[in-house]
Design a protein around this motif. Structure first.
Motif, mmCIF file in Angstrom:
data_model
loop_
_atom_site.group_PDB
_atom_site.id
_atom_site.type_symbol
_atom_site.label_atom_id
_atom_site.label_comp_id
_atom_site.label_asym_id
_atom_site.label_seq_id
_atom_site.Cartn_x
_atom_site.Cartn_y
_atom_site.Cartn_z
ATOM 1 N N PHE B 82 0.815 -1.203 0.000
ATOM 2 C CA PHE B 82 0.000 0.000 0.000
ATOM 3 C C PHE B 82 0.842 1.243 0.000
ATOM 4 N N TYR B 83 0.198 2.282 -0.420
ATOM 5 C CA TYR B 83 0.808 3.594 -0.441
ATOM 6 C C TYR B 83 1.016 4.073 0.989
ATOM 7 N N ILE B 97 -11.739 -5.123 -4.440
ATOM 8 C CA ILE B 97 -11.382 -3.709 -4.362
ATOM 9 C C ILE B 97 -11.273 -3.285 -2.900
ATOM 10 N N LEU B 99 -10.766 -0.298 0.097
ATOM 11 C CA LEU B 99 -10.925 1.106 0.467
ATOM 12 C C LEU B 99 -10.020 1.361 1.660
ATOM 13 N N ILE B 100 -9.044 2.262 1.501
ATOM 14 C CA ILE B 100 -8.008 2.441 2.504
ATOM 15 C C ILE B 100 -8.096 3.827 3.129
ATOM 16 N N CYS B 101 -8.321 3.867 4.428
ATOM 17 C CA CYS B 101 -8.473 5.158 5.109
ATOM 18 C C CYS B 101 -7.106 5.760 5.395
ATOM 19 N N PHE B 110 -14.510 -3.314 -0.860
ATOM 20 C CA PHE B 110 -15.592 -2.640 -1.570
ATOM 21 C C PHE B 110 -16.499 -3.693 -2.215
ATOM 22 N N ARG B 133 -4.640 -5.169 -8.614
ATOM 23 C CA ARG B 133 -4.912 -4.447 -7.375
ATOM 24 C C ARG B 133 -5.744 -3.245 -7.732
ATOM 25 N N TYR B 134 -6.760 -3.039 -6.944
ATOM 26 C CA TYR B 134 -7.645 -1.931 -7.203
ATOM 27 C C TYR B 134 -7.933 -1.292 -5.862
ATOM 28 N N GLU B 135 -7.518 -0.061 -5.686
ATOM 29 C CA GLU B 135 -7.631 0.567 -4.378
ATOM 30 C C GLU B 135 -8.106 2.002 -4.471
ATOM 31 N N TYR B 136 -8.934 2.375 -3.516
ATOM 32 C CA TYR B 136 -9.298 3.778 -3.342
ATOM 33 C C TYR B 136 -8.715 4.268 -2.019
ATOM 34 N N TYR B 137 -8.168 5.489 -2.049
ATOM 35 C CA TYR B 137 -7.636 6.108 -0.838
ATOM 36 C C TYR B 137 -8.518 7.276 -0.446
ATOM 37 N N GLY B 138 -8.809 7.359 0.849
ATOM 38 C CA GLY B 138 -9.634 8.477 1.276
ATOM 39 C C GLY B 138 -9.909 8.397 2.760
ATOM 40 N N TYR B 139 -11.122 8.795 3.167
ATOM 41 C CA TYR B 139 -11.466 8.782 4.580
ATOM 42 C C TYR B 139 -12.709 7.946 4.809
ATOM 43 N N CYS B 140 -12.631 7.087 5.822
ATOM 44 C CA CYS B 140 -13.762 6.213 6.126
ATOM 45 C C CYS B 140 -14.836 6.994 6.887
#
Lengths: 149, 149
Positions: B82-83, B97, B99-101, B110, B133-140
């Motif tokens: 991960f980033y 997919i 979802l990474i907070c 997801f 790999r399929y990832e979204y970065y953001g806030y939960c």
DNA sequence: GGCACAAATAGGAATGGTTCCTATTTAGTC
DNA sequence: GACTAAATAGGAACCATTCCTATTTGTGCC
């Protein structure tokens, strides 16, 4: 149909943005943005260092990282982390899908659109995306050819 | 409708697979697969070490990495990079997919399907995918709530 | 052109997750 | 219980990246 900008145009935009934000246009920075404007293979920090040392032999490792970090913070480039590979840097800040060859390390862009928009993800899950990465790992055309003999 | 397997069932499958392939069922390995079967938060190597040391205080770092590598090579778990975060390990080997907070580091799955199949990518680009790999970065949800006050 | 000053750079040390090395221990088998 | 190959513990090594700081350099101003 809007044509995509030439390397020269991309470079000019980056120079302008840096000057506007009060960053000094040092020879090291100009070399890095010039390289990233032309080199669309998503080079890593080590590649970048090696290449710009051809014209500026004493550029240091820390300067490359410092500059890449600055460009990243300013949203002018995108940092990509990959499985079993060093970080890569990409002048293309839009969201797109990468195809990563496990044999030669080449990274191509996939000509398809982002499958779930941020709004769709938000609506479905209550998670608010701010960024995304979408990658396929496998073997590129030329590496498959070589393997076949 | 097929129900998803319980932690106990997942663990039994892993034990069976390892025995079949001639791997020794050591206490360290059993602790790791037992943990991964129950802990669906995609723990990292450091988490795993910390947690299994509660029952086996002398487990070494290298054993954890060695075991995770073996499970990975056998296709029993998935390693995720991960980033800006350490690697994580996931018992779910199917493509999905994440979802990474960016605030709390939590990783959710997801509930959407893989948008481009491997066959579609192959057909469109001549690139043969083996993994993705399929990832979204953001806030939960809960971190957004906290931030709102 | 030359000066002043803050910003940027070079070079090297430090960091930290992961991998490597190897003597010792252990699970599986008879 | 003994044998043997595989697994483990512990620590050293690795290496991309970050940090530290004295020196250098671009920029604005005269």
């Amino acid at each position: 149909m809007k044509r995509s900008p030439t390397p020269r145009e991309i470079e000019a935009v980056l120079r302008k943005r840096l000057r506007e934000k009060g960053y000094k246009l040092t020879s090291q920075r100009l070399a890095i943005i010039s390289l990233l404007s032309k080199d669309l293979t998503h080079p890593g920090a080590a590649d970048i260092l090696k290449k710009i040392r051809k014209s500026l032999p004493h550029v240091s490792v820390s300067t490359v990282y410092y500059t890449l970090d600055m460009l990243k913070r300013e949203g002018l480039i995108q940092e990509l982390e990959f499985y079993d590979q060093d970080n890569r840097y990409d002048i293309n800040v839009s969201n797109h899908i990468n195809l990563i060859c496990k044999n030669c390390g080449k990274i191509e862009d996939f000509p398809g659109k982002q499958p779930y928009t941020y709004a769709q993800v938000r609506q479905k899950t209550d998670f608010q995306p701010l960024g995304m990465r979408y990658e396929y790992y496998g073997y590129c055309k030329s590496c498959r050819r070589k393997r076949a003999g």
